[in-house]
Design a protein around this motif. Structure first.
Motif, short mmCIF file in Angstrom:
data_model
loop_
_atom_site.label_atom_id
_atom_site.label_comp_id
_atom_site.label_asym_id
_atom_site.label_seq_id
_atom_site.Cartn_x
_atom_site.Cartn_y
_atom_site.Cartn_z
N CYS A 131 0.82 -1.23 0.00
CA CYS A 131 0.00 0.00 0.00
C CYS A 131 0.84 1.27 0.00
N ARG A 132 2.02 1.20 -0.57
CA ARG A 132 2.88 2.37 -0.62
C ARG A 132 3.35 2.61 -2.04
N PRO A 133 3.55 3.90 -2.40
CA PRO A 133 3.24 5.09 -1.60
C PRO A 133 1.75 5.38 -1.60
N LEU A 134 1.29 5.95 -0.51
CA LEU A 134 -0.12 6.31 -0.38
C LEU A 134 -0.29 7.81 -0.18
N ARG A 135 0.30 8.33 0.88
CA ARG A 135 0.24 9.77 1.15
C ARG A 135 1.62 10.36 0.81
N THR A 136 1.66 11.19 -0.17
CA THR A 136 2.94 11.77 -0.59
C THR A 136 2.83 13.28 -0.66
N ALA A 137 3.84 13.96 -0.15
CA ALA A 137 3.94 15.40 -0.31
C ALA A 137 4.38 15.68 -1.75
N PRO A 138 4.14 16.88 -2.27
CA PRO A 138 4.48 17.17 -3.67
C PRO A 138 5.92 16.89 -4.04
N ALA A 139 6.85 17.10 -3.12
CA ALA A 139 8.26 16.93 -3.46
C ALA A 139 8.71 15.47 -3.46
N TYR A 140 7.79 14.54 -3.26
CA TYR A 140 8.14 13.11 -3.17
C TYR A 140 8.95 12.65 -4.39
N ASP A 141 8.46 12.95 -5.58
CA ASP A 141 9.16 12.48 -6.79
C ASP A 141 10.55 13.10 -6.91
N ARG A 142 10.68 14.37 -6.56
CA ARG A 142 12.00 14.99 -6.60
C ARG A 142 12.94 14.32 -5.62
N GLN A 143 12.46 14.05 -4.42
CA GLN A 143 13.30 13.41 -3.41
C GLN A 143 13.68 11.99 -3.83
N LYS A 144 12.73 11.28 -4.40
CA LYS A 144 13.02 9.91 -4.84
C LYS A 144 14.09 9.92 -5.92
N ALA A 145 14.01 10.89 -6.83
CA ALA A 145 15.00 11.00 -7.90
C ALA A 145 16.39 11.31 -7.37
N ARG A 146 16.45 11.83 -6.16
CA ARG A 146 17.75 12.17 -5.56
C ARG A 146 18.21 11.11 -4.56
N GLY A 147 17.60 9.94 -4.62
CA GLY A 147 18.06 8.81 -3.82
C GLY A 147 17.34 8.60 -2.50
N ALA A 148 16.25 9.31 -2.27
CA ALA A 148 15.54 9.17 -0.98
C ALA A 148 15.05 7.74 -0.79
N GLN A 149 15.30 7.22 0.39
CA GLN A 149 14.76 5.94 0.82
C GLN A 149 13.74 6.27 1.90
N PHE A 150 12.49 5.94 1.64
CA PHE A 150 11.40 6.48 2.43
C PHE A 150 10.98 5.58 3.58
N ARG A 200 8.12 9.62 4.10
CA ARG A 200 9.07 10.58 4.64
C ARG A 200 10.49 10.03 4.44
N PRO A 201 11.39 10.81 3.86
CA PRO A 201 12.75 10.29 3.64
C PRO A 201 13.41 9.87 4.95
N ASN A 202 13.89 8.62 4.98
CA ASN A 202 14.70 8.16 6.11
C ASN A 202 16.16 8.56 5.92
N TYR A 203 16.63 8.45 4.69
CA TYR A 203 17.98 8.86 4.33
C TYR A 203 18.04 8.88 2.82
N TYR A 204 19.11 9.42 2.29
CA TYR A 204 19.31 9.51 0.84
C TYR A 204 20.45 8.57 0.45
N GLY A 205 20.09 7.50 -0.27
CA GLY A 205 21.08 6.53 -0.70
C GLY A 205 21.74 6.95 -2.00
N PRO A 206 22.57 6.08 -2.53
CA PRO A 206 23.29 6.42 -3.77
C PRO A 206 22.34 6.52 -4.95
N LEU A 207 22.58 7.46 -5.81
CA LEU A 207 21.77 7.60 -7.01
C LEU A 207 21.95 6.38 -7.90
#
Length: 835
Positions: A433-452, A460-467
């Motif tokens: 059931c994820r992602p379900l609730r996402t803030a607008p910047a979710y896609d930008r953060q994911k593209a920068r390596g965010a691990q949610f 919510r980003p837990n940390y930013y891994g390698p691209l």
């Protein structure tokens, strides 16, 4: 039948009977329980009756421990033997990582006083020679639990309840609930047999009850519909089989062999126990479906589903490997019945959202184990106002009514079922059931390596891994030690300490409280002074017992208008408490308007020595160079500013303890603001930062976290926060807070732990001579001190800077030293830095 009672319990399974019993034992002499069929006719009758003592959850472990201790007393009280076989519980490990998991389990068990011992494969074989041990690493053994007959323990609790004055009525179904302002009118219908079905007759009675408890088990969705709320308790199929006699087992017992403990082979997703010379095999397999998503049919009573042996074939073969002598035993009986689950596997116990005097006890996947303790602690909540342990982690409002749906609950419950025996890393993130609730910047953060991570439905980003990392990078990185994410979190924490970082805090809970009565209400509702207009204060709303119910950052926008910020994981929990308190006091204080604006405002937290430089580059002000100075924008103040074209309600505060601001912005402008800050930050090396680094940084500042250091089992004074308590004024819970005194005290510890692991906040604390004296509530790594860090509670005499303690990690005791409060920048010079 009685038509007026103090408390009405709906549901006659193990949980419902325990609640009725404990309410009577707690002193309520007018309690009635109603059951639509016969006692135990729900999931109780086909439960395997296992009693696993401990759990990763502190509250659930206490509940299970109480049950195990309580069930041993029932026969003396009632004369009924509950069939408790105290054979112990053997959790076996096939891998080193599983042993790491058990070591963390054991640490939690210690904090709750649960005994255990470690066994090697050879020791297992010596005690129980029928078990194949050649591929095992070891086992965790609890000798005080085992299994029980579910029907017998339920009938024993029912008899004990009757002996204490409880009325139990069978064949009555609750068909309607109506709140009358000071009591509930509950419409009950007499149930009758009709063609093998159980259906309501025309005979009805209305029972007036001051309190109602629903323990409706598989019927939770029907209950939810009548109450007009969402309850994410939906059953999932659970299979177990009973095998014919095993000649080797029969011979082993005949020659004096002790009964085997409950054998949990977690790496094979199964449990096994003896049953009259044979074995019972129970499994937690993948693809077990949710059932009764929209209610239980009238035709389903004490019934079962068809067995699906193909689904459990691998677990069956694993059992033959583990107990080779059972291979020739035939199948004697089989069970495939509904067991209720919740998305996180913990039950829903506590006040129903939005309702008065309506209590839920739903979603028990380990109902027999939890029944006794649930009755005990829920009775404390109802009779005394609070339980002796913090029950917030089980509160039904942890799943918000605003976004939780039946589909979400069903799919997450299926996931929870097949995750029962996976490795439960503390950094575990489940994908359903994820992602379900996402803030607008979710896609930008994911593209920068965010691990949610998942927080109240939010990503919510837990940390930013390698691209360019694969989608399963986070999963592969998990560990009970320092996982693959650890170094990324270290780099993010250093970025904030040395430069500048940007954190997405959109999940924060946010309320507007305003109106003629707002000031007087909030002054009574919280324990600190209210801020002046344009300033902020950290404060706490207390329980009736003076313990911490909610932590708020309050921004005073106008004379009688306030912006309240609280933990993102607890939106409905906070909102329900706030609204009910305001409703109760509106007649005294005047009109109060409360708006939940959580989804209207996004939040970025920018922090670090260079944070002012980044914001100065984009702020629109007549004098950008001084707009963010201490003179114009002092610490602990709030201002409306403009960053580019984005209006921002900026708060000069930072949960990391560095110079920084929270930037509360219209959520529809979040991507614009993200791009603006990212571009401005590039010149200063700004790094995107996740929640794990932030958690470490706040511990370096001794910032308490709600749900960890702050909760309903300790007062703000015990959390060592007297600066946020104004004893010169009157506030809710003040008398109880002063009566309680300081039984324990929160402190921060620097820990000389192992080179490859940090504490998780579940570990026991000891004096150097080995006396257990407390527990950690948070843990992690400190980049400022280059070692592990933690926060926790000990007796006040030990919460003194320089005290030497020990922390149990990976089954060893490691040196720890109590440090000063806020060991990083204790004078707050960094956070007050001028510019």
């Amino acid at each position: 039948m009685k038509t007026q009672v103090k408390a009405l319990v709906v549901g006659g399974g193990a949980v419902g009977t325990s609640i009725a019993y404990h309410l009577a034992r707690a002193g309520w002499d007018d309690v009635m329980l109603v059951e639509r069929d016969e006692l135990t006719s729900g999931s109780t009758w086909h439960a395997a009756g296992l009693l696993p003592l401990f759990n990763m959850s502190y509250a659930t472990t206490h509940i299970h421990k109480y049950s195990v201790d309580f069930y041993k007393t029932l026969e003396e009280e009632t004369g009924l033997n509950a069939g408790f076989a105290v054979v112990g519980n053997l959790r076996m490990a096939q891998t080193d990582e599983r042993m790491d998991e058990y070591m963390l389990y054991a640490a939690t068990a210690e904090t709750c006083g649960v005994p255990y011992e470690w066994l090697t494969p050879d020791e297992i074989k010596a005690r129980w020679p029928l078990i194949e041990t050649s591929d095992l690493k070891g086992a965790l053994y609890h000798n005080t639990d085992g299994y029980i007959n579910p029907a017998d323990v339920t009938q024993a609790m029912a008899k004990g309840a009757r002996q204490r004055g409880v009325t139990i009525e069978r064949k009555w179904q609750a068909d309607g609930f109506e709140w009358k302002g000071d009591h509930w009118d509950v419409t009950l219908s007499r149930m009758v047999e009709q063609g093998g079905n159980l259906v309501p007759s025309d005979e009805q009675v209305v029972v007036s009850a001051e309190h109602v408890v629903t323990a409706s088990g598989n019927h939770a969705q029907r209950t939810a519909g009548m109450l007009g709320i969402k309850i994410p308790a939906i059953p999932v199929e659970h299979q177990f089989i009973v095998m014919d006699k095993d000649p080797a087992l029969v011979e082993y017992r005949k020659t004096g062999g002790a009964e085997h403990p409950v054998i949990r082979d977690a790496d094979a997703q199964s449990y096994v126990r003896e049953e009259r010379g044979g074995w019972i095999l129970g499994v937690y397999e993948k693809n077990a479906p949710a059932r009764f998503e929209h209610g239980v049919p009238d035709s389903f009573r004490a019934d079962l589903f068809p067995l699906d042996l193909e689904r459990i074939e691998s677990q069956y073969m694993a059992m033959i490997h583990r107990i080779p002598s059972c291979e020739e035993s035939g199948l004697k009986d089989d069970f495939n019945g509904p067991i209720c689950y919740t998305p996180d596997g913990n039950p829903l116990v506590g006040p129903a959202p939005g309702l008065r005097n309506m209590w839920l006890a739903e979603g028990f996947s380990f109902g027999i184990t939890a029944a006794g303790g649930t009755g005990y602690y829920l009775a404390q909540l109802m009779v005394e106002g609070e339980a002796e342990i913090d029950m917030a982690s089980l509160d039904p409002k942890r799943y918000s009514q605003n976004w939780m749906t039946t589909e979400f609950a069903a799919r997450k419950n299926e996931e929870c079922y097949d995750h029962v025996y996976i490795l439960h890393h503390p950094d575990e993130e489940r994908p359903a059931c994820r992602p379900l609730r996402t803030a607008p910047a979710y896609d930008r953060q994911k593209a920068r390596g965010a691990q949610f991570g998942w927080v109240n439905g939010w990503e919510r980003p837990n940390y930013y891994g390698p691209l360019g990392a694969p989608d399963n990078f986070d999963h592969d990185a998990r560990s009970f030690r320092r996982g693959g994410w650890w170094q990324y979190a270290v780099d993010e924490a250093k970025a904030i300490r040395e430069g500048v970082g940007l954190i997405d805090a959109t999940a924060f809970t946010k309320h507007i409280v305003k109106g003629p009565g707002a000031t007087r209400f909030l002054d009574w509702f919280t324990c600190n002074k209210l801020p002046k207009v344009g300033r902020i204060n950290l404060t706490y709303a207390l329980t009736d017992h003076g313990t911490t119910r909610t932590e708020y950052t309050i921004v005073r926008l106008k004379e009688h208008e306030y912006y309240l910020v609280s933990a993102g994981a607890w939106t409905e929990y906070d909102a329900d408490f706030l609204r009910k308190a305001a409703e109760d006091k509106m007649g005294e204080f005047g009109y109060i308007e409360i708006q939940d604006v959580t989804t209207q405002w996004g939040v970025f937290a920018i922090a670090g020595p260079k944070s002012r430089d980044v914001l100065s580059a984009v702020i629109k002000d007549a004098d950008p160079a001084t707009a963010l100075s201490n003179k114009r924008f002092p610490w602990l103040s709030a201002r409306r500013i403009e960053l580019g074209m984005c209006p921002v309600n900026a708060i000069r505060v930072a949960y990391t303890g560095e110079l920084g601001w929270e930037l509360h912005h219209p959520i529809e402008m979040q991507n614009y603001l993200f791009d603006l800050l990212e571009q401005a930050g590039a010149e200063h090396g700004m790094k995107l930062v996740g929640a794990r680094a932030q958690n470490w940084l706040r511990q370096e500042k001794s910032y308490r976290a709600f749900g960890n250091e702050l909760g309903r089992d300790a007062t703000p004074l015990e959390a060592d926060l007297p600066r946020f308590v104004d004893l010169s004024k009157e506030f809710h819970g003040k008398d109880a807070l002063e009566r309680t005194g300081v039984r324990v005290k929160c402190c921060t510890l620097l820990i000389d732990g192992p080179d490859d692991a940090d504490p998780w906040g579940r570990e026991a604390l000891y004096t150097p001579d080995g006396t257990r004296v407390g527990r950690l509530t948070s843990g992690g790594y400190s980049v400022a001190f280059g070692q592990s860090i933690g926060m926790g509670y000990v007796t006040p005499d030990l919460a003194v800077e320089g005290t030497k303690l020990k922390v149990r990690m990976l089954d060893k005791l490691w040196d720890a030293t109590v440090t000063c409060d806020s060991p990083y920048d204790p004078k707050n010079e960094t956070i007050r830095k001028d510019g």
